[in-house]
Scaffold this active site. Structure first.
Site, PDB file in Angstrom:
ATOM      1  CE  LYS A  19      -2.346  -0.997   3.785  1.00  0.00           C
ATOM      2  NZ  LYS A  19      -1.755  -2.313   4.121  1.00  0.00           N
ATOM      3  NE  ARG A  91      -4.388  -0.997   9.370  1.00  0.00           N
ATOM      4  CZ  ARG A  91      -3.323  -0.385   8.852  1.00  0.00           C
ATOM      5  NH1 ARG A  91      -3.369   0.896   8.597  1.00  0.00           N
ATOM      6  NH2 ARG A  91      -2.228  -1.072   8.594  1.00  0.00           N
ATOM      7  NE  ARG A 130       6.879  -2.923   6.089  1.00  0.00           N
ATOM      8  CZ  ARG A 130       5.559  -2.756   6.153  1.00  0.00           C
ATOM      9  NH1 ARG A 130       4.871  -2.549   5.062  1.00  0.00           N
ATOM     10  NH2 ARG A 130       4.943  -2.832   7.295  1.00  0.00           N
ATOM     11  NE  ARG A 163       5.841  -0.297  10.092  1.00  0.00           N
ATOM     12  CZ  ARG A 163       4.686  -0.286   9.437  1.00  0.00           C
ATOM     13  NH1 ARG A 163       4.604   0.271   8.245  1.00  0.00           N
ATOM     14  NH2 ARG A 163       3.621  -0.833   9.953  1.00  0.00           N
ATOM     15  NE  ARG A 174       1.651  -4.641  11.270  1.00  0.00           N
ATOM     16  CZ  ARG A 174       2.635  -4.474  10.394  1.00  0.00           C
ATOM     17  NH1 ARG A 174       3.812  -5.034  10.606  1.00  0.00           N
ATOM     18  NH2 ARG A 174       2.456  -3.747   9.328  1.00  0.00           N
TER      19      ARG A 174
HETATM   20  P1  AMP Z   1       0.620   0.892   8.683  1.00  0.00           P
HETATM   21  O1  AMP Z   1       1.828   1.741   8.602  1.00  0.00           O
HETATM   22  O2  AMP Z   1      -0.498   1.353   7.781  1.00  0.00           O
HETATM   23  O3  AMP Z   1       0.919  -0.570   8.531  1.00  0.00           O
HETATM   24  O4  AMP Z   1       0.051   1.078  10.176  1.00  0.00           O
HETATM   25  C1  AMP Z   1       0.829   0.712  11.300  1.00  0.00           C
HETATM   26  C2  AMP Z   1      -0.074   0.551  12.505  1.00  0.00           C
HETATM   27  O5  AMP Z   1      -0.717   1.811  12.801  1.00  0.00           O
HETATM   28  C3  AMP Z   1      -1.223  -0.436  12.359  1.00  0.00           C
HETATM   29  O6  AMP Z   1      -0.819  -1.771  12.620  1.00  0.00           O
HETATM   30  C4  AMP Z   1      -2.189   0.085  13.430  1.00  0.00           C
HETATM   31  O7  AMP Z   1      -1.791  -0.262  14.730  1.00  0.00           O
HETATM   32  C5  AMP Z   1      -2.039   1.597  13.287  1.00  0.00           C
HETATM   33  N1  AMP Z   1      -2.985   2.154  12.306  1.00  0.00           N
HETATM   34  C6  AMP Z   1      -2.687   2.752  11.114  1.00  0.00           C
HETATM   35  N2  AMP Z   1      -3.805   3.141  10.492  1.00  0.00           N
HETATM   36  C7  AMP Z   1      -4.836   2.793  11.292  1.00  0.00           C
HETATM   37  C8  AMP Z   1      -6.258   2.907  11.197  1.00  0.00           C
HETATM   38  N3  AMP Z   1      -6.843   3.457  10.127  1.00  0.00           N
HETATM   39  N4  AMP Z   1      -6.995   2.416  12.227  1.00  0.00           N
HETATM   40  C9  AMP Z   1      -6.437   1.868  13.309  1.00  0.00           C
HETATM   41  N5  AMP Z   1      -5.111   1.710  13.470  1.00  0.00           N
HETATM   42  C10 AMP Z   1      -4.310   2.171  12.467  1.00  0.00           C
END
Ligand code: AMP
Length: 223
Positions: A19, A91, A130, A163, A174
């Site tokens: 993404k 999400r 990653r 990360r 996750r």
């Molecule tokens: P990402 O970088 O998109 O993989 O997001 C990393 C983490 O941030 C996720 O595993 C969630 O814990 C949190 N997160 C990001 N976007 C959302 C969202 N829209 N709703 C809830 N948690 C989020």
């Protein structure tokens, strides 16, 4: 597709489906603003804000940050832009419903929801390989898409890091969180005629090309 220019897209897909990488490619290609809720949260954590501290505990355990926090975070960003690509939001179905209401009020309907499909077996090695630039969110895969200099960003020369939530035990959680809370959005958007399914396992350029083809002639490349 619901509308022509300006493009308003959602990128949907499991962790590691690409993404962030595709959002950056779409940003460059169509002049869209990437709105990554994960990057916004990581910036809050780096700045040591109360929101960042609260969010970190959820993120480090592979859970989602509560809907109300996320909705408040994204509302003003969406309101001030005409064209954007949402990366990591919504999400949950509740976030999707609130986004629909918000965009309805603003008269800015979504153009399409791009669903990057990828199976669990491919995602685990991808997440393990990653590395990313914490400042810009730019992502590298150390196996298939490494930087020119080891652990240094090609673009701004900044250091790349792994990360904390890409550790294998957190990745498992996750993926479960995705299956339970985010995957229902696939049907949600399918029912609304917005879903565009793309094979996320092809190369980065192939996926970008497939998205561009699916968006068709209504997606105009800015001059
Ligand atoms: P990402 O970088 O998109 O993989 O997001 C990393 C983490 O941030 C996720 O595993 C969630 O814990 C949190 N997160 C990001 N976007 C959302 C969202 N829209 N709703 C809830 N948690 C989020």
């Amino acid at each position: 597709m619901n509308s022509s220019c300006p493009l308003r897209l959602v990128l949907l897909g499991p962790p590691g489906a690409g993404k962030g990488t595709q959002a950056k490619a779409l940003e460059t290609r169509y002049g869209l603003r990437q709105l990554s809720t994960g990057d916004m949260l990581r910036k809050q954590i780096a700045a040591g804000t109360p929101l960042g501290l609260k969010a970190k505990a959820f993120m480090d355990s592979g859970a989602l940050v509560p809907d109300d926090v996320m909705i408040e975070m994204i509302e003003s960003e969406v309101a001030k832009r005409d064209a954007f690509v949402l990366d990591g939001f919504p999400r949950t179905v509740r976030q999707g419903q609130v986004l629909d209401e918000l965009l309805g009020r603003l008269q800015k309907p979504l153009s399409a929801v791009v669903f990057l499909e990828a199976g669990r077996d491919a995602l685990l090695p991808r997440l393990a390989a990653r590395w990313s630039n914490p400042r810009t969110g730019r992502v590298y895969n150390m196996t298939s898409n490494p930087p020119k200099i080891d652990k240094i960003d090609d673009e701004d020369g900044g250091p790349l890091v792994q990360r904390p939530d890409d550790r294998p035990e957190v990745v498992e959680q996750r993926l479960s969180t995705y299956a339970a809370e985010t995957a229902p959005l696939v049907d949600y958007y399918k029912e609304r005629g917005l879903l565009v399914g793309i094979d996320g396992l092809c190369s980065i350029d192939e996926v970008t090309a497939a998205i561009a083809q699916a968006l068709g002639s209504s997606a105009v490349t800015p001059a």
